[in-house]
Design a protein around this motif. Structure first.
Motif, PDB file in Angstrom:
ATOM      1  N   MET A   1       0.851  -1.181   0.000  1.00  0.00           N
ATOM      2  CA  MET A   1       0.000   0.000   0.000  1.00  0.00           C
ATOM      3  C   MET A   1       0.888   1.232   0.000  1.00  0.00           C
ATOM      4  O   MET A   1       1.817   1.327   0.778  1.00  0.00           O
ATOM      5  N   ILE A   2       0.575   2.168  -0.837  1.00  0.00           N
ATOM      6  CA  ILE A   2       1.350   3.402  -0.945  1.00  0.00           C
ATOM      7  C   ILE A   2       0.575   4.533  -0.277  1.00  0.00           C
ATOM      8  O   ILE A   2      -0.659   4.593  -0.370  1.00  0.00           O
TER       9      ILE A   2
ATOM     10  N   ALA B   1      -7.923   4.738   2.792  1.00  0.00           N
ATOM     11  CA  ALA B   1      -7.589   5.838   3.701  1.00  0.00           C
ATOM     12  C   ALA B   1      -7.226   5.301   5.084  1.00  0.00           C
ATOM     13  O   ALA B   1      -6.274   5.773   5.713  1.00  0.00           O
ATOM     14  N   SER B   2      -7.940   4.300   5.542  1.00  0.00           N
ATOM     15  CA  SER B   2      -7.625   3.687   6.840  1.00  0.00           C
ATOM     16  C   SER B   2      -6.266   3.025   6.816  1.00  0.00           C
ATOM     17  O   SER B   2      -5.490   3.129   7.777  1.00  0.00           O
TER      18      SER B   2
ATOM     19  N   VAL C   1      -2.822   3.667   9.136  1.00  0.00           N
ATOM     20  CA  VAL C   1      -2.050   2.607   9.797  1.00  0.00           C
ATOM     21  C   VAL C   1      -0.583   2.700   9.398  1.00  0.00           C
ATOM     22  O   VAL C   1       0.320   2.586  10.235  1.00  0.00           O
ATOM     23  N   GLN C   2      -0.303   2.936   8.131  1.00  0.00           N
ATOM     24  CA  GLN C   2       1.089   3.056   7.678  1.00  0.00           C
ATOM     25  C   GLN C   2       1.789   4.241   8.323  1.00  0.00           C
ATOM     26  O   GLN C   2       2.955   4.146   8.701  1.00  0.00           O
ATOM     27  N   ARG C   3       1.093   5.367   8.463  1.00  0.00           N
ATOM     28  CA  ARG C   3       1.707   6.537   9.108  1.00  0.00           C
ATOM     29  C   ARG C   3       2.051   6.236  10.564  1.00  0.00           C
ATOM     30  O   ARG C   3       3.118   6.607  11.044  1.00  0.00           O
TER      31      ARG C   3
ATOM     32  N   ASP D   1      12.851   1.605  14.804  1.00  0.00           N
ATOM     33  CA  ASP D   1      13.426   0.680  13.815  1.00  0.00           C
ATOM     34  C   ASP D   1      12.764   0.760  12.459  1.00  0.00           C
ATOM     35  O   ASP D   1      12.633  -0.242  11.759  1.00  0.00           O
ATOM     36  N   THR D   2      12.318   1.947  12.071  1.00  0.00           N
ATOM     37  CA  THR D   2      11.726   2.094  10.740  1.00  0.00           C
ATOM     38  C   THR D   2      12.636   2.958   9.897  1.00  0.00           C
ATOM     39  O   THR D   2      13.342   3.823  10.395  1.00  0.00           O
ATOM     40  N   GLN D   3      12.603   2.698   8.594  1.00  0.00           N
ATOM     41  CA  GLN D   3      13.392   3.515   7.677  1.00  0.00           C
ATOM     42  C   GLN D   3      12.538   4.676   7.202  1.00  0.00           C
ATOM     43  O   GLN D   3      11.321   4.611   7.253  1.00  0.00           O
TER      44      GLN D   3
END
Length: 191
Positions: free
Chosen positions: A1-2, A158-159, A163-165, A172-174
């Motif tokens: 998902m982008i 949109a949901s 979640v991705q944000r 530990d995220t790039q």
């Protein structure tokens, strides 16, 4: 998902990279894990007001074919850059005179396991002449769901972006840009 921000960066890159005279406007840019599809609006052919529907349709198809052939090298050059930068295939399409045409684009295989009642649905579509194979029948079902649930799917997307944000804010995220823009990855200078 982008994410929406990643999609906006993609759209911005294409808007800046495409030659000014390629399209009247960049009508749509869609992206998934495998493919970026760029659809631009091109001018409709000029016809007399009394032109028949058949004449209009033939003129639009002719204009689309002329555009496809004339811009092939330019589109290939932009696609190569984008494929290297974003690690996705690039497909093209146009809108002209109310018609939309997609040029060669990705048809990604999707594996699934179905129980007998679900397989019977697909087999019924085949028997009814709606599809030639279970694969075609499944694609037909997906298109049908897409047509009738666009609002629900938009809300779900949109949901997922939310979640991705939230995930991106965790440890530990790039950085987000590293996932879509790999052109800045350069080896360290040893000198």
């Amino acid at each position: 998902m982008i994410t929406t921000e990643q999609r906006e960066k993609l759209r911005g890159w294409f808007a800046g990279r495409l030659p000014e005279d390629l399209f009247e406007e960049l009508a749509e840019l869609t992206v998934d894990r495998e493919e970026i599809t760029v659809i631009g609006r091109i001018p409709a052919p000029r016809l007399t007001e009394d032109a028949s529907d058949a004449e209009r349709e033939a003129a639009v198809q002719g204009r689309i074919q002329e555009f496809r052939e004339r811009t092939r090298e330019t589109r290939i050059e932009v696609a190569r850059e984008a494929e290297h930068r974003f690690r996705r295939k690039v497909s093209w399409g146009v809108e002209c005179g109310g018609e939309r045409a997609l040029f060669t684009h990705v048809a990604a295989p999707v594996m699934t396991r179905l129980r007998q009642p679900e397989r019977q649905v697909l087999d019924t579509l085949i028997a009814g002449g709606v599809a030639r194979s279970r694969s075609d029948a499944l694609a037909w079902c997906v298109r049908l769901v897409q047509q009738h649930t666009d609002d629900w799917l938009a809300e779900l997307r949109a949901s997922l972006e939310h979640v991705q944000r939230v995930r991106a804010q965790g440890p530990d995220t790039q950085p987000q840009d590293a996932a879509t823009d790999r052109s800045t990855d350069t080896p360290a200078d040893d000198d």
